[in-house]
Enzyme design. Structure first.
Site, PDB file in Angstrom:
ATOM      1  N   LYS A  85       0.903  -1.113  -0.028  1.00 41.46           N
ATOM      2  CA  LYS A  85       0.144   0.090   0.062  1.00 41.46           C
ATOM      3  C   LYS A  85       0.817   1.174   0.025  1.00 41.46           C
ATOM      4  O   LYS A  85       1.964   1.254   0.453  1.00 41.46           O
ATOM      5  CB  LYS A  85      -1.077  -0.041   1.328  1.00 41.46           C
ATOM      6  CG  LYS A  85      -2.049   1.060   1.441  1.00 41.46           C
ATOM      7  CD  LYS A  85      -2.957   0.936   2.405  1.00 41.46           C
ATOM      8  CE  LYS A  85      -3.992   2.060   2.423  1.00 41.46           C
ATOM      9  NZ  LYS A  85      -5.062   1.955   3.522  1.00 41.46           N
ATOM     10  N   SER A 112      -9.621   2.304   2.576  1.00 38.12           N
ATOM     11  CA  SER A 112      -8.877   2.868   1.882  1.00 38.12           C
ATOM     12  C   SER A 112      -7.887   2.194   1.046  1.00 38.12           C
ATOM     13  O   SER A 112      -7.076   2.597   0.130  1.00 38.12           O
ATOM     14  CB  SER A 112      -8.090   4.011   2.414  1.00 38.12           C
ATOM     15  OG  SER A 112      -7.221   3.629   3.351  1.00 38.12           O
ATOM     16  N   SER A 129     -10.187   0.028   6.911  1.00 35.54           N
ATOM     17  CA  SER A 129      -9.577   0.197   5.597  1.00 35.54           C
ATOM     18  C   SER A 129      -8.764  -1.113   4.948  1.00 35.54           C
ATOM     19  O   SER A 129      -8.300  -0.983   3.818  1.00 35.54           O
ATOM     20  CB  SER A 129      -8.282   1.192   5.483  1.00 35.54           C
ATOM     21  OG  SER A 129      -8.877   2.466   5.692  1.00 35.54           O
TER      22      SER A 129
END
Length: 250
Positions: A79, A156, A181
């Protein structure tokens, strides 16, 4: 969701690598080409690591010597809020465009020690502010749901979940959660998202959203592979005073 039964699990892939049945360099070349093709259509990556083939060559040498680790030849996406040495890490924000860390986050370092191949950085809501991966920063493309391009990936960690779903090669994802997330996008994309308890995994090298709530976790096509990655990244880290040394299962 159907289709995953035809994709070799990470554990089986690594076993095959160590048995000499997989040519790591050729497999990596094929996987990278496929990842980039997927990215053109679905926008799961913000950037790719240019050193992937060099990583593959080095791991191949270890395989030949019989010293390869638990993730030998497995592509791991990271990420964008988790630092990777020498690879642009922006947390999905144009504000950090051009920032290339001088060090690896602890979780990335631990993956490398087990001979994973770091493939690139995955898309997210800017600085983690969002639950649908539609709040990307200026100049970034919104990742698209792997089952329906008109729908959200969740967020996210939307890019992490999307590529985990679409990958037809051995792949695991490092993701991050402040308030959902990891599990949110995993559910949206039909994959397994494992969000650990606070302190289980070091956050050294994480571009924080909320320091007292952030957790780094894993994504995979199945729970066994997600647990394997967690086992590797979990544990005490001298760089993070909030991390603990509890062993998994204790």
């Amino acid at each position: 969701f159907s289709g995953y039964e035809n994709v070799m699990s990470v554990r089986d892939f690594v076993a095959s690598v160590k048995e000499g049945n997989v040519a790591i360099l050729k497999n990596t070349e094929t996987a990278i080409a496929e990842a980039k093709k997927i990215n053109e259509e679905y926008h799961y990556f913000t950037t790719f690591d240019d050193s992937v083939l060099e990583q593959a060559k080095n791991i191949d040498k270890k395989v030949r010597k019989g010293t390869a680790g638990k993730l030998a030849g497995v592509l791991v996406s990271v990420k964008d809020c988790i630092c990777v040495k020498g690879v642009e890490s922006t947390a999905g924000s144009a504000v950090l465009k051009g920032y290339t860390p001088l060090f690896d986050a602890t979780v990335v370092e631990r993956c490398r020690k087990e001979d994973a191949i770091i493939v690139g950085k995955t898309s997210q809501d800017e600085f983690g502010f969002g639950g649908f991966s539609t709040n990307v920063g200026k100049g970034f493309k919104i990742p698209l749901n792997p089952f329906d391009k008109n729908r959200s990936c969740g967020g996210s960690s939307g890019g992490a979940a999307g590529i985990t779903s679409k990958a037809n090669f051995a792949h695991l994802a490092l993701a991050e959660s402040t308030g959902g997330s990891i599990v949110n996008p995993a559910a949206f994309c039909g994959v397994v998202g494992l969000c650990p308890t606070y302190g289980r995994v070091s956050r050294y090298g994480l571009i924080d959203y909320a320091n007292s709530l952030d957790k780094i976790g894993t994504m995979a096509k199945n729970s066994v592979d997600a647990a394997l990655l967690l086992e590797i990244i979990a544990g005490k880290d001298a760089h993070d005073s909030t991390s603990n040394d509890n062993k998994l299962g204790s």
